[in-house]
Write an enzyme that holds these catalytic residues in place. Structure first.
Site, PDB file in Angstrom:
ATOM      1  N   ILE A   1      -7.607  24.501 -11.432  1.00 52.62           N
ATOM      2  CA  ILE A   1      -7.095  25.539 -10.895  1.00 52.62           C
ATOM      3  C   ILE A   1      -5.494  25.675 -11.973  1.00 52.62           C
ATOM      4  O   ILE A   1      -4.317  26.401 -12.094  1.00 52.62           O
ATOM      5  CB  ILE A   1      -6.278  25.321  -9.644  1.00 52.62           C
TER       6      ILE A   1
ATOM      7  N   LEU B   1      -8.633  14.464 -19.223  1.00 53.97           N
ATOM      8  CA  LEU B   1     -10.093  14.947 -19.644  1.00 53.97           C
ATOM      9  C   LEU B   1     -10.744  14.953 -19.120  1.00 53.97           C
ATOM     10  O   LEU B   1     -12.065  14.404 -19.714  1.00 53.97           O
ATOM     11  CB  LEU B   1     -10.080  14.841 -21.486  1.00 53.97           C
ATOM     12  N   SER B   2     -10.589  13.908 -17.663  1.00 60.83           N
ATOM     13  CA  SER B   2     -11.991  13.422 -17.097  1.00 60.83           C
ATOM     14  C   SER B   2     -12.275  14.194 -16.597  1.00 60.83           C
ATOM     15  O   SER B   2     -14.313  14.256 -15.759  1.00 60.83           O
ATOM     16  CB  SER B   2     -11.564  11.967 -15.768  1.00 60.83           C
TER      17      SER B   2
ATOM     18  N   PHE C   1      -1.647  18.662 -10.481  1.00 59.80           N
ATOM     19  CA  PHE C   1      -3.374  18.488  -9.738  1.00 59.80           C
ATOM     20  C   PHE C   1      -3.863  17.899 -10.190  1.00 59.80           C
ATOM     21  O   PHE C   1      -4.731  17.275  -9.523  1.00 59.80           O
ATOM     22  CB  PHE C   1      -3.643  19.785 -10.618  1.00 59.80           C
TER      23      PHE C   1
ATOM     24  N   SER D   1      -4.892  20.545   0.470  1.00 57.28           N
ATOM     25  CA  SER D   1      -6.179  21.481   0.692  1.00 57.28           C
ATOM     26  C   SER D   1      -6.256  21.721   2.049  1.00 57.28           C
ATOM     27  O   SER D   1      -5.847  21.052   3.026  1.00 57.28           O
ATOM     28  CB  SER D   1      -6.864  20.548   0.454  1.00 57.28           C
TER      29      SER D   1
ATOM     30  N   TYR E   1     -12.149  12.065   0.014  1.00 55.90           N
ATOM     31  CA  TYR E   1     -11.160  12.506  -0.801  1.00 55.90           C
ATOM     32  C   TYR E   1      -9.705  13.860  -0.132  1.00 55.90           C
ATOM     33  O   TYR E   1      -9.070  13.133  -0.396  1.00 55.90           O
ATOM     34  CB  TYR E   1     -12.012  13.790  -1.092  1.00 55.90           C
TER      35      TYR E   1
ATOM     36  N   LYS F   1      -5.809  13.596   0.748  1.00 53.77           N
ATOM     37  CA  LYS F   1      -4.654  14.586   0.882  1.00 53.77           C
ATOM     38  C   LYS F   1      -4.096  14.801   1.459  1.00 53.77           C
ATOM     39  O   LYS F   1      -2.832  14.936   1.424  1.00 53.77           O
ATOM     40  CB  LYS F   1      -5.655  15.822   1.374  1.00 53.77           C
TER      41      LYS F   1
ATOM     42  N   ARG G   1     -14.988  30.830   5.027  1.00 60.08           N
ATOM     43  CA  ARG G   1     -13.962  30.584   4.606  1.00 60.08           C
ATOM     44  C   ARG G   1     -13.048  31.728   4.287  1.00 60.08           C
ATOM     45  O   ARG G   1     -13.966  33.183   3.689  1.00 60.08           O
ATOM     46  CB  ARG G   1     -14.771  29.461   3.034  1.00 60.08           C
TER      47      ARG G   1
ATOM     48  N   ARG H   1     -25.262  21.779   5.755  1.00 58.18           N
ATOM     49  CA  ARG H   1     -24.555  20.504   4.737  1.00 58.18           C
ATOM     50  C   ARG H   1     -23.782  19.507   5.504  1.00 58.18           C
ATOM     51  O   ARG H   1     -22.552  20.113   5.679  1.00 58.18           O
ATOM     52  CB  ARG H   1     -24.242  21.210   3.837  1.00 58.18           C
ATOM     53  N   PRO H   2     -23.654  18.871   5.737  1.00 58.80           N
ATOM     54  CA  PRO H   2     -22.936  17.660   6.618  1.00 58.80           C
ATOM     55  C   PRO H   2     -22.227  17.876   5.859  1.00 58.80           C
ATOM     56  O   PRO H   2     -22.078  17.718   4.821  1.00 58.80           O
ATOM     57  CB  PRO H   2     -23.887  16.621   5.860  1.00 58.80           C
TER      58      PRO H   2
HETATM   59  P1  NAD Z   1     -10.000  20.401 -11.632  1.00 57.68           P
HETATM   60  O1  NAD Z   1     -11.017  18.785 -11.624  1.00 57.68           O
HETATM   61  O2  NAD Z   1     -10.780  21.257 -12.997  1.00 57.68           O
HETATM   62  O3  NAD Z   1      -8.726  19.601 -12.808  1.00 57.68           O
HETATM   63  C1  NAD Z   1      -7.732  18.119 -12.703  1.00 57.68           C
HETATM   64  C2  NAD Z   1      -7.497  17.761 -13.228  1.00 57.68           C
HETATM   65  O4  NAD Z   1      -7.247  16.438 -13.696  1.00 57.68           O
HETATM   66  C3  NAD Z   1      -9.039  17.756 -14.729  1.00 57.68           C
HETATM   67  O5  NAD Z   1      -8.689  18.385 -15.641  1.00 57.68           O
HETATM   68  C4  NAD Z   1      -8.819  15.940 -14.973  1.00 57.68           C
HETATM   69  O6  NAD Z   1      -9.128  15.770 -16.042  1.00 57.68           O
HETATM   70  C5  NAD Z   1      -7.455  15.645 -14.440  1.00 57.68           C
HETATM   71  N1  NAD Z   1      -7.282  14.550 -14.085  1.00 57.68           N
HETATM   72  C6  NAD Z   1      -8.234  13.554 -12.850  1.00 57.68           C
HETATM   73  N2  NAD Z   1      -7.601  12.482 -12.687  1.00 57.68           N
HETATM   74  C7  NAD Z   1      -6.927  11.857 -13.557  1.00 57.68           C
HETATM   75  C8  NAD Z   1      -6.152  10.816 -13.988  1.00 57.68           C
HETATM   76  N3  NAD Z   1      -5.967   9.631 -13.806  1.00 57.68           N
HETATM   77  N4  NAD Z   1      -4.785  11.376 -15.430  1.00 57.68           N
HETATM   78  C9  NAD Z   1      -4.940  12.681 -15.814  1.00 57.68           C
HETATM   79  N5  NAD Z   1      -5.553  13.623 -15.770  1.00 57.68           N
HETATM   80  C10 NAD Z   1      -6.297  13.576 -14.413  1.00 57.68           C
HETATM   81  O7  NAD Z   1      -9.461  20.406 -10.497  1.00 57.68           O
HETATM   82  P2  NAD Z   1      -8.673  21.291 -10.068  1.00 57.68           P
HETATM   83  O8  NAD Z   1     -10.129  22.507  -8.242  1.00 57.68           O
HETATM   84  O9  NAD Z   1      -8.391  22.845 -10.430  1.00 57.68           O
HETATM   85  O10 NAD Z   1      -8.148  21.329  -8.692  1.00 57.68           O
HETATM   86  C11 NAD Z   1      -6.975  20.547  -9.020  1.00 57.68           C
HETATM   87  C12 NAD Z   1      -6.043  19.887  -8.020  1.00 57.68           C
HETATM   88  O11 NAD Z   1      -6.190  21.027  -6.112  1.00 57.68           O
HETATM   89  C13 NAD Z   1      -6.630  18.490  -7.471  1.00 57.68           C
HETATM   90  O12 NAD Z   1      -5.905  18.127  -6.982  1.00 57.68           O
HETATM   91  C14 NAD Z   1      -7.614  19.224  -5.859  1.00 57.68           C
HETATM   92  O13 NAD Z   1      -7.611  17.687  -5.487  1.00 57.68           O
HETATM   93  C15 NAD Z   1      -6.870  20.314  -5.751  1.00 57.68           C
HETATM   94  N6  NAD Z   1      -7.818  21.220  -4.632  1.00 57.68           N
HETATM   95  C16 NAD Z   1      -8.452  21.718  -5.210  1.00 57.68           C
HETATM   96  C17 NAD Z   1      -9.259  22.710  -3.926  1.00 57.68           C
HETATM   97  C18 NAD Z   1     -10.886  23.308  -4.488  1.00 57.68           C
HETATM   98  O14 NAD Z   1     -11.064  24.156  -4.602  1.00 57.68           O
HETATM   99  N7  NAD Z   1     -11.143  23.299  -6.430  1.00 57.68           N
HETATM  100  C19 NAD Z   1      -9.008  22.765  -2.807  1.00 57.68           C
HETATM  101  C20 NAD Z   1      -8.216  22.074  -2.731  1.00 57.68           C
HETATM  102  C21 NAD Z   1      -7.137  21.827  -2.990  1.00 57.68           C
HETATM  103  N1  UFG Z   2     -22.359  26.963   0.567  1.00 58.82           N
HETATM  104  C1  UFG Z   2     -23.379  27.234  -0.019  1.00 58.82           C
HETATM  105  N2  UFG Z   2     -24.281  27.029  -0.743  1.00 58.82           N
HETATM  106  C2  UFG Z   2     -24.203  25.866  -2.339  1.00 58.82           C
HETATM  107  C3  UFG Z   2     -22.812  25.489  -1.673  1.00 58.82           C
HETATM  108  C4  UFG Z   2     -21.866  25.898  -1.009  1.00 58.82           C
HETATM  109  O1  UFG Z   2     -23.949  27.533   0.683  1.00 58.82           O
HETATM  110  O2  UFG Z   2     -24.971  25.777  -2.810  1.00 58.82           O
HETATM  111  C5  UFG Z   2     -21.664  26.838   1.533  1.00 58.82           C
HETATM  112  C6  UFG Z   2     -20.730  25.538   1.693  1.00 58.82           C
HETATM  113  O3  UFG Z   2     -21.579  24.989   3.153  1.00 58.82           O
HETATM  114  C7  UFG Z   2     -19.705  26.355   2.622  1.00 58.82           C
HETATM  115  C8  UFG Z   2     -19.141  27.862   1.475  1.00 58.82           C
HETATM  116  O4  UFG Z   2     -20.739  27.915   1.191  1.00 58.82           O
HETATM  117  O5  UFG Z   2     -19.850  26.523   4.077  1.00 58.82           O
HETATM  118  C9  UFG Z   2     -18.246  26.541   0.515  1.00 58.82           C
HETATM  119  O6  UFG Z   2     -18.494  25.729   0.171  1.00 58.82           O
HETATM  120  P1  UFG Z   2     -17.269  25.458  -0.926  1.00 58.82           P
HETATM  121  O7  UFG Z   2     -18.658  23.938  -1.178  1.00 58.82           O
HETATM  122  O8  UFG Z   2     -17.755  26.760  -1.615  1.00 58.82           O
HETATM  123  O9  UFG Z   2     -16.194  24.549  -0.442  1.00 58.82           O
HETATM  124  P2  UFG Z   2     -15.631  23.628   0.790  1.00 58.82           P
HETATM  125  O10 UFG Z   2     -15.364  24.508   1.658  1.00 58.82           O
HETATM  126  O11 UFG Z   2     -17.225  23.149   1.501  1.00 58.82           O
HETATM  127  O12 UFG Z   2     -15.126  22.570   0.374  1.00 58.82           O
HETATM  128  C10 UFG Z   2     -13.684  23.632  -1.029  1.00 58.82           C
HETATM  129  C11 UFG Z   2     -13.270  22.318  -1.770  1.00 58.82           C
HETATM  130  C12 UFG Z   2     -12.775  20.964  -1.391  1.00 58.82           C
HETATM  131  C13 UFG Z   2     -12.067  20.982  -0.044  1.00 58.82           C
HETATM  132  C14 UFG Z   2     -12.193  22.178   1.318  1.00 58.82           C
HETATM  133  C15 UFG Z   2     -11.735  22.533   1.867  1.00 58.82           C
HETATM  134  O13 UFG Z   2     -14.662  22.394  -2.196  1.00 58.82           O
HETATM  135  O14 UFG Z   2     -12.663  19.989  -2.109  1.00 58.82           O
HETATM  136  O15 UFG Z   2     -12.690  23.746   0.813  1.00 58.82           O
HETATM  137  O16 UFG Z   2     -10.415  21.939   1.281  1.00 58.82           O
HETATM  138  F1  UFG Z   2     -12.188  20.087   0.208  1.00 58.82           F
END
Ligand code: NAD
Ligand code: UFG
Length: 339
Positions: free
Chosen positions: A13, A34-35, A82, A126, A151, A155, A232, A296-297
């Protein structure tokens, strides 16, 4: 040009938001350890915007490094935070890693905001904070439910830390509660890069279509929804990126009505897993190999946003369709797999 720090700016993001920020005229400094991302993302961003953001590889868990960073960059006007660990399952296995990474980094950044009078702070929250909602669509006033994973708990705690800090300082903050971000920049220069086996639906779909995975497992078709699969709110990552720019501009122009504000960032539309699969097949012409497996649990049945507050207060609205997001995700997958 206002200088904005984007932590985790090479992540999924974050990288799309950096593009949106640069296109809106901001100067961007990225810190990332870059983790969970690759340095190549920097090139993708630069190819799109013709501007290379400043980048520092830095681990925000190392307090002294954070302190030193702000000594080097004295002109930062806002932060979009982020950087965090985000794998729900892993957080159950390694809770302390999640509490350390997601909470310590936030605390160190807020301490530096106070020390250097940086008053504008956007936080990645989130919709997971709502748990299984009592009422749909979900408004920002819905109760925050007990977290089902460490996790999710990070948040909730992060939101409380920010609220408490805003009450005793000049920091203004907006927490954006994301629903399910999907898709990639239309150029396919940047996109989602999951490490290992994807946990999320759309990367699993694209990897299955690309032949990296045999079969997509659909987790349950016996939920109380019209087709039995979970629902979703899937939002195009560029729409989500744009929401950050709008939120930042709100703080910078002091249009906020409280020091701490929360906005849902979704489309307002719920789609079932089977609908996503069907839409992907239709928009790409690819046939997906899938099977129905057990639930999925930890999955909630149905979650989608009421976006009225973001629409009216922020003046932001998701503009791209789920089909467009799926097409962009597929274009990105094809590019990185040389298909
Ligand atoms: P991402 O893992 O792609 O990006 C996170 C970045 O932060 C990575 O590049 C990682 O290397 C960096 N990072 C992690 N820990 C670090 C540290 N200690 N120091 C410096 N850099 C660090 O994840 P994303 O999907 O882009 O998510 C971004 C944010 O949005 C996160 O806070 C995540 O919890 C939140 N979020 C994501 C989703 C989703 O579905 N992707 C949904 C809700 C909230
Ligand atoms: N799903 C499948 N098969 C897969 C993966 C997902 O059927 O292989 C289903 C899941 O059961 C769920 C839907 O697709 O019903 C979406 O699943 P995601 O894992 O893509 O997304 P979630 O809604 O479970 O989780 C996302 C983020 C989490 C965050 C959560 C709530 O990945 O970080 O939304 O904000 F915590």
């Amino acid at each position: 040009m206002k200088k904005i720090l984007v932590t985790g700016g090479l992540g999924y993001i974050g990288s799309h938001t950096v593009v949106a920020l640069q296109e809106a005229g901001f100067e961007v400094v990225i810190v990332d350890n870059l983790s969970n991302s690759s340095i190549n993302v920097l090139e993708g961003i630069t190819n799109i915007t013709s501007t290379s953001p400043i980048f520092e590889r830095l681990d925000l868990r190392v307090k002294q490094d954070v302190v030193d960073f702000f000594k080097r960059h004295t002109d930062i006007e806002g932060i979009i935070h982020f950087a965090a660990s985000k794998a729900v399952g892993e957080s159950v296995e390694k809770p302390l890693l999640y509490y350390e990474n997601n909470l310590n980094t936030l605390i160190y950044l807020l301490q530096e905001c106070m020390a250097h009078s940086i008053h504008n702070f956007i936080f990645s929250s989130s919709c997971t904070v709502y748990g299984e909602p009592d009422k749909l669509p979900i408004t920002e006033n819905a109760a925050v439910k007990e977290a089902i994973s460490p996790y999710g708990n990070t948040k909730q705690i992060s939101e409380e830390i920010i609220l408490d800090t805003c009450q005793v300082s000049e920091i203004k903050s907006i927490a954006l509660r994301y629903f399910n971000p999907i898709g990639a920049h239309h150029s396919a220069e940047i996109g989602e890069l999951p490490v290992g086996v994807p946990q999320n639906l759309v990367p699993f779909i694209t990897q299955t279509a690309a032949g990296l995975r045999d079969t997509l497992s659909i987790f349950g078709n016996d939920y109380p929804t019209p087709d039995g699969s979970c629902i979703r709110d899937y939002i195009h990552v560029m729409d989500l990126a744009h929401a950050h720019v709008v939120a930042l501009q709100r703080l910078l122009s002091v249009k906020n009505t409280a020091n701490y504000e929360i906005f849902n960032v979704g489309t307002g539309r719920g789609s079932s897993v089977l609908e996503v699969v069907n839409a992907f097949e239709k928009v790409t012409g690819e046939k997906l190999n899938y099977k129905i497996v057990d639930r999925r649990p930890g999955d909630v049945v149905s979650v989608y946003a009421d976006t009225t507050k973001a629409n009216t207060t922020l003046g932001w609205k998701a503009e791209r369709s789920m089909e467009e997001a799926l097409a962009s995700a597929w274009k990105w997958e094809q590019k990185i797999r040389n298909l």
